[in-house]
Motif scaffolding. Structure first.
Motif, mmCIF file in Angstrom:
data_model
loop_
_atom_site.group_PDB
_atom_site.id
_atom_site.type_symbol
_atom_site.label_atom_id
_atom_site.label_comp_id
_atom_site.label_asym_id
_atom_site.label_seq_id
_atom_site.Cartn_x
_atom_site.Cartn_y
_atom_site.Cartn_z
ATOM 1 N N PRO A 121 -4.357 11.873 -4.080
ATOM 2 C CA PRO A 121 -3.726 12.564 -5.199
ATOM 3 C C PRO A 121 -2.227 12.415 -4.970
ATOM 4 C CG PRO A 121 -4.321 14.142 -3.504
ATOM 5 C CD PRO A 121 -4.785 12.800 -3.009
ATOM 6 N N VAL A 122 -1.431 12.423 -6.026
ATOM 7 C CA VAL A 122 0.016 12.355 -5.816
ATOM 8 C C VAL A 122 0.508 13.763 -5.519
ATOM 9 C CG1 VAL A 122 2.226 11.651 -6.766
ATOM 10 C CG2 VAL A 122 0.154 10.409 -7.407
ATOM 11 N N THR A 123 1.068 13.933 -4.333
ATOM 12 C CA THR A 123 1.593 15.262 -4.000
ATOM 13 C C THR A 123 2.997 15.414 -4.590
ATOM 14 O OG1 THR A 123 2.519 14.453 -1.941
ATOM 15 C CG2 THR A 123 0.301 15.366 -1.840
ATOM 16 N N GLU B 231 0.847 -1.192 0.000
ATOM 17 C CA GLU B 231 0.000 0.000 0.000
ATOM 18 C C GLU B 231 0.885 1.246 0.000
ATOM 19 O OE1 GLU B 231 -1.063 2.477 2.470
ATOM 20 O OE2 GLU B 231 -2.557 3.190 1.040
ATOM 21 N N ILE B 232 0.525 2.213 -0.827
ATOM 22 C CA ILE B 232 1.295 3.468 -0.871
ATOM 23 C C ILE B 232 0.329 4.637 -0.710
ATOM 24 C CG2 ILE B 232 2.856 4.914 -2.234
ATOM 25 C CD1 ILE B 232 3.307 2.362 -3.962
ATOM 26 N N ASP B 233 0.568 5.428 0.289
ATOM 27 C CA ASP B 233 -0.191 6.661 0.468
ATOM 28 C C ASP B 233 0.599 7.771 -0.211
ATOM 29 O OD1 ASP B 233 -1.289 9.023 1.270
ATOM 30 O OD2 ASP B 233 -1.373 8.535 3.401
ATOM 31 N N ALA B 234 0.094 8.221 -1.363
ATOM 32 C CA ALA B 234 0.826 9.232 -2.129
ATOM 33 C C ALA B 234 0.390 10.652 -1.770
ATOM 34 C CB ALA B 234 0.632 8.974 -3.624
ATOM 35 N N GLY B 235 -0.498 10.761 -0.758
ATOM 36 C CA GLY B 235 -0.915 12.101 -0.341
ATOM 37 C C GLY B 235 -2.379 12.173 0.047
ATOM 38 N N SER B 236 -2.946 11.024 0.417
ATOM 39 C CA SER B 236 -4.394 10.989 0.687
ATOM 40 C C SER B 236 -4.734 11.642 2.026
ATOM 41 C CB SER B 236 -4.891 9.547 0.683
ATOM 42 O OG SER B 236 -4.834 9.003 1.974
ATOM 43 N N ARG C 235 5.921 12.384 -5.181
ATOM 44 C CA ARG C 235 6.095 11.939 -6.565
ATOM 45 C C ARG C 235 7.310 11.017 -6.717
ATOM 46 N NH1 ARG C 235 5.542 15.365 -11.823
ATOM 47 N NH2 ARG C 235 5.821 13.674 -13.277
ATOM 48 N N GLU C 236 8.462 11.452 -6.234
ATOM 49 C CA GLU C 236 9.681 10.654 -6.401
ATOM 50 C C GLU C 236 9.573 9.325 -5.646
ATOM 51 O OE1 GLU C 236 13.354 12.624 -5.388
ATOM 52 O OE2 GLU C 236 14.443 10.710 -5.517
ATOM 53 N N ALA C 237 8.982 9.380 -4.443
ATOM 54 C CA ALA C 237 8.841 8.145 -3.654
ATOM 55 C C ALA C 237 7.973 7.135 -4.392
ATOM 56 C CB ALA C 237 8.239 8.473 -2.287
ATOM 57 N N LEU C 238 6.910 7.624 -5.044
ATOM 58 C CA LEU C 238 6.041 6.719 -5.801
ATOM 59 C C LEU C 238 6.788 6.131 -6.997
ATOM 60 C CD1 LEU C 238 3.318 5.420 -6.418
ATOM 61 C CD2 LEU C 238 2.605 7.552 -7.517
ATOM 62 N N GLU C 239 7.518 6.962 -7.694
ATOM 63 C CA GLU C 239 8.295 6.469 -8.850
ATOM 64 C C GLU C 239 9.310 5.421 -8.407
ATOM 65 O OE1 GLU C 239 8.308 10.411 -11.741
ATOM 66 O OE2 GLU C 239 9.885 10.163 -10.253
ATOM 67 N N ARG C 240 10.005 5.692 -7.301
ATOM 68 C CA ARG C 240 11.036 4.750 -6.833
ATOM 69 C C ARG C 240 10.409 3.446 -6.363
ATOM 70 N NH1 ARG C 240 15.341 8.249 -3.450
ATOM 71 N NH2 ARG C 240 16.131 6.190 -3.029
ATOM 72 N N THR C 241 9.250 3.557 -5.713
ATOM 73 C CA THR C 241 8.564 2.339 -5.257
ATOM 74 C C THR C 241 8.131 1.507 -6.458
ATOM 75 O OG1 THR C 241 7.769 3.545 -3.335
ATOM 76 C CG2 THR C 241 6.663 1.485 -3.832
ATOM 77 N N TYR C 242 7.614 2.193 -7.490
ATOM 78 C CA TYR C 242 7.181 1.492 -8.707
ATOM 79 C C TYR C 242 8.360 0.738 -9.328
ATOM 80 C CZ TYR C 242 5.447 0.747 -13.435
ATOM 81 O OH TYR C 242 5.091 0.168 -14.636
ATOM 82 N N HIS C 243 9.501 1.405 -9.443
ATOM 83 C CA HIS C 243 10.649 0.764 -10.084
ATOM 84 C C HIS C 243 11.258 -0.334 -9.217
ATOM 85 C CE1 HIS C 243 10.442 3.264 -13.568
ATOM 86 N NE2 HIS C 243 10.528 4.372 -12.842
ATOM 87 N N ALA C 244 11.025 -0.265 -7.902
ATOM 88 C CA ALA C 244 11.563 -1.301 -6.999
ATOM 89 C C ALA C 244 10.703 -2.562 -7.000
ATOM 90 C CB ALA C 244 11.651 -0.752 -5.579
ATOM 91 N N THR C 245 9.508 -2.472 -7.577
ATOM 92 C CA THR C 245 8.596 -3.622 -7.579
ATOM 93 C C THR C 245 8.904 -4.510 -8.785
ATOM 94 O OG1 THR C 245 6.927 -2.159 -6.636
ATOM 95 C CG2 THR C 245 6.163 -4.288 -7.449
ATOM 96 N N PRO C 246 9.126 -5.808 -8.554
ATOM 97 C CA PRO C 246 9.485 -6.679 -9.684
ATOM 98 C C PRO C 246 8.298 -6.920 -10.620
ATOM 99 C CG PRO C 246 9.276 -7.955 -7.653
ATOM 100 C CD PRO C 246 9.100 -6.520 -7.270
ATOM 101 N N GLY D 157 -3.512 12.783 -10.554
ATOM 102 C CA GLY D 157 -3.841 11.404 -10.214
ATOM 103 C C GLY D 157 -2.608 10.512 -10.308
ATOM 104 N N VAL D 158 -2.783 9.253 -9.955
ATOM 105 C CA VAL D 158 -1.649 8.317 -9.946
ATOM 106 C C VAL D 158 -1.092 8.121 -11.350
ATOM 107 C CG1 VAL D 158 -0.959 5.951 -9.367
ATOM 108 C CG2 VAL D 158 -2.574 7.173 -7.889
#
Ligand code: SF4
Length: 177
Positions: free
Chosen positions: A94-96, A49-54, A100-111, A138-139
């Motif tokens: 909403p992505v704050t 689960e990722i809270d991008a700014g909710s 933003r960078e944390a979401l991108e890094r999490t996405y790339h860290a997921t196999p 949005g995401v």
């Protein structure tokens, strides 16, 4: 104080009655999600689960999936602490700009294979926070989204239905490929 105690003896609480639990419906739905995950992945489904700014309303409903009533882990759905162990990223809010960078890094860290599920109205297009100086959008403005689950916030059963639809679609895509 005495008056208050006296009143509490004779007046009913002002809270609404809790809805009656739909244990059979929950069990059927969550079992179907667990079965679809095993068919597609050969094992149980892991969710990060990722809270991008909710506002945390969506988190409360996601957390409910793990409470004593829903307890989805018994059906083979696990929430994991690291994106490296995840199949699905459930992203709320909403992505704050700060996230933003944390979401991108999490996405790339997921196999791979991985799926991104945008949870809640804010995750679609920023919702009631759209247009804020602090919000990117949005995401899908940051990472590719496979499924959007609408609602403000969506109920736990709605999220389970969304996960089932996602896995069934992935299954049929794999069959036709
Ligand atoms: S969709 Fe509603 S509950 Fe979820 S983060 Fe947005 S305002 Fe909060």
């Amino acid at each position: 104080m005495r008056k208050l105690l006296f009143q509490s003896l004779f007046y009913r609480p002002l809270t609404e009655a809790a809805p009656s639990p739909d244990e059979a419906g929950l069990s059927e739905l969550a079992t179907a999600v667990g079965r679809a995950a095993r068919r597609r992945l050969g094992r149980s489904l892991s969710i990060r689960e990722i809270d991008a700014g909710s506002c945390n309303g969506c988190e409360l409903e996601i957390h409910a999936l793990n409470n004593a009533f829903y307890d989805v882990e018994r059906f083979g759905l696990r929430f994991v602490a690291s994106p490296r162990h995840a199949d699905v990223l459930m992203v709320t809010g909403p992505v704050t700009k700060n996230m933003r960078e944390a979401l991108e890094r999490t996405y790339h860290a997921t196999p791979d294979p991985k799926w991104v599920v945008a949870v809640g109205d804010c995750a679609l297009d920023g919702g009631c926070f759209a247009g804020s100086y602090a919000v990117v959008g949005g995401v899908s403005a940051v990472v590719p989204v496979d499924l959007h689950i609408p609602g403000c916030p969506p109920a736990p059963m709605t999220m389970l239905r969304g996960l089932l639809a996602l896995l069934e679609r992935a299954d049929s895509d794999a069959t036709t490929a």
